[in-house]
Design a protein around this motif. Sequence first.
Motif, PDB file in Angstrom:
ATOM      1  N   ARG A  74      10.640  31.809  13.212  1.00  0.00           N
ATOM      2  CA  ARG A  74      10.147  33.137  13.553  1.00  0.00           C
ATOM      3  C   ARG A  74      10.416  34.127  12.420  1.00  0.00           C
ATOM      4  O   ARG A  74       9.506  34.849  11.973  1.00  0.00           O
ATOM      5  CB  ARG A  74      10.819  33.604  14.840  1.00  0.00           C
ATOM      6  CG  ARG A  74      10.401  34.976  15.319  1.00  0.00           C
ATOM      7  CD  ARG A  74      11.237  35.353  16.533  1.00  0.00           C
ATOM      8  NE  ARG A  74      11.094  34.385  17.621  1.00  0.00           N
ATOM      9  CZ  ARG A  74      11.856  34.374  18.701  1.00  0.00           C
ATOM     10  NH1 ARG A  74      12.821  35.264  18.837  1.00  0.00           N
ATOM     11  NH2 ARG A  74      11.666  33.474  19.647  1.00  0.00           N
ATOM     12  N   ASN A  75      11.635  34.137  11.916  1.00  0.00           N
ATOM     13  CA  ASN A  75      11.984  35.077  10.851  1.00  0.00           C
ATOM     14  C   ASN A  75      11.253  34.757   9.553  1.00  0.00           C
ATOM     15  O   ASN A  75      10.832  35.660   8.823  1.00  0.00           O
ATOM     16  CB  ASN A  75      13.494  35.066  10.617  1.00  0.00           C
ATOM     17  CG  ASN A  75      14.260  35.653  11.785  1.00  0.00           C
ATOM     18  OD1 ASN A  75      13.710  36.419  12.578  1.00  0.00           O
ATOM     19  ND2 ASN A  75      15.524  35.302  11.909  1.00  0.00           N
TER      20      ASN A  75
ATOM     21  N   THR B 254      14.417  30.475  15.851  1.00  0.00           N
ATOM     22  CA  THR B 254      14.695  31.772  15.223  1.00  0.00           C
ATOM     23  C   THR B 254      14.386  31.734  13.737  1.00  0.00           C
ATOM     24  O   THR B 254      13.837  32.697  13.184  1.00  0.00           O
ATOM     25  CB  THR B 254      16.165  32.146  15.445  1.00  0.00           C
ATOM     26  OG1 THR B 254      16.445  32.149  16.849  1.00  0.00           O
ATOM     27  CG2 THR B 254      16.473  33.512  14.874  1.00  0.00           C
TER      28      THR B 254
ATOM     29  N   HIS C 197      23.574  32.994  22.451  1.00  0.00           N
ATOM     30  CA  HIS C 197      22.120  33.101  22.263  1.00  0.00           C
ATOM     31  C   HIS C 197      21.508  31.719  22.443  1.00  0.00           C
ATOM     32  O   HIS C 197      21.705  30.824  21.608  1.00  0.00           O
ATOM     33  CB  HIS C 197      21.799  33.656  20.879  1.00  0.00           C
ATOM     34  CG  HIS C 197      22.459  34.972  20.593  1.00  0.00           C
ATOM     35  ND1 HIS C 197      21.981  36.165  21.101  1.00  0.00           N
ATOM     36  CD2 HIS C 197      23.562  35.292  19.870  1.00  0.00           C
ATOM     37  CE1 HIS C 197      22.760  37.147  20.695  1.00  0.00           C
ATOM     38  NE2 HIS C 197      23.732  36.651  19.953  1.00  0.00           N
TER      39      HIS C 197
END
Length: 555
Positions: free
Chosen positions: A299-300, A296, A289
């Motif tokens: 974003r989360n 990430t 990834h």
Amino acid sequence: MTENHPTMRQPAPDDRDSSAPVRAVTVADVLALPVLTAGEPQVVTGVTHLDRPVRWVHITELTDPASFLKGGELVLTTGMPLPGDAAGVRRYVDELAGVGAAALVIELVRRYHRPPEALVDACQARGLPLITLARDVNFLEVTQVLHALILGNQAEAMRRTQRIHEAFTALTLRGAGPEDVVRAAAEMSGRTVVLENLVHQALICEPSGTTLEEALTGWEQRSRATPSGDRTHQGGPEGWLAAPVEYQGERWGRVAMLPARTTEPAFGPEHITVLERTAMALTVARLIHQAPWERTAHRNALRDLVEQRHRSPEDARARLVALGLPTENSRFLAVVADLPVEDTTANATANPETRLSQELRTAGIPALVGELAPGRLGVLLALSASRPWLPAVERLSSAVLDLAPQAVVSVGSEADDLTDAPRSFHEAARVADATPPDQPLPPGRSFRELSDVGLRCLLYALREDTRIQEYAERQLGRLLDHDTRHGTDLLPTLRHYLEAAGNKTNAARRGGLSRETFYQRLRTIERVLDCDLESGEQRTELHVALTAMDVLRVR
């Protein structure tokens, strides 16, 4: 002075959760076995050391049994060979303690009926558990039972280790992301697991038996106090178990396992196995990834904040602070940027999240940037009390429009506390949802806010509501049908009339018609719609319906 404590029943192996790591057999476990409870055991010294693991059992009547031991043995004796002098007893105990014996069990049946003071003093001085048996016990039976238990435990530990390897292999083969890997590690170990980057920001935290607030409060300071190593090791003030995450000499961060708040030993061999496999799986996930972990994580964190998925405000605050966002003495502002897909894909190397994060970092503006939904970026600004929000938003808007000239940037209202940040995001989202593609920017601004949402924007936001659609059709459908059947232009005439606020002369001029022709068309409109255009209320109803019809035709 002795420490006489009756032994308490410890959980039997069958009582333990089969999903929990296999725990080594301890002195306390041994004392709970029926074969030993029959001897009425009493803990004389070392009651705080009953959690010592027992590796084997050794029956001895020698005066120097330590030479036959390797450490971790439960030593059983009748006391017959015990030296008669205090110095000899101290030497006997020193040798047992020096080799790492788990405990000394002495039967008070043959030579002694109470433990010698010299033996008690020596065991107490060395912290060696001393257990007495008031009744005769078959030492051979004790050995058989305990060895079977130890060997069974070792076999189960090997089976669990195999299951751990299989579980992480399955995660890797299916291309699991870092969140899945960390979650699996926490579930398998029963411990809180945290992935951090090189600047000690906690990117992913999966708590176990605790909360995010407890796990992450003061994270950076606590992490910096725990030295990094080249391999899996336990260290630092809190005794973290940590392993580096790296590939071919390039280190990306480390994964830490936090000790549980129990009386059990902090970590065993299975925890080390889990953490090492976690580090390997994270390395593979990083190679598969390409999205940076920080992107990430931001974003989360933003999605969980907006959707209020944290268990408590304290959990949310601890998580964002651990990601590097200041929350003390800060004001918060949400910005939403809707970027057309064709604009962002035209320049694939310029990832919007990365570009905006770099822009804000260059400007010294603390923020989290993350994709809230496809094509929609969310930005949470954390501003000091002395820093006005307008220049920060203008700079952010300019960066967004440089990436995608057709983007829509919307701003919520300021929040004095992090608990109000979701409201700011929802406001910004409502502004974005209410902005038609052809809506011009307000004068002197490159973004929109709630005060810009007028009737047209409101109806645009509600355009998918069937009640709005039904209202527009009920008000204007007959007029549209008439224009279609007869080739007339009554709808444009009505539009000119309503835009002129009922001034017929101005409306006729707008439509390029003579007054007589215009008046005739108005009478036809009144007949077709069965309305009175002199009524201010009916003109308002028709104006709303006409605006709704316009936004319903926007693509």
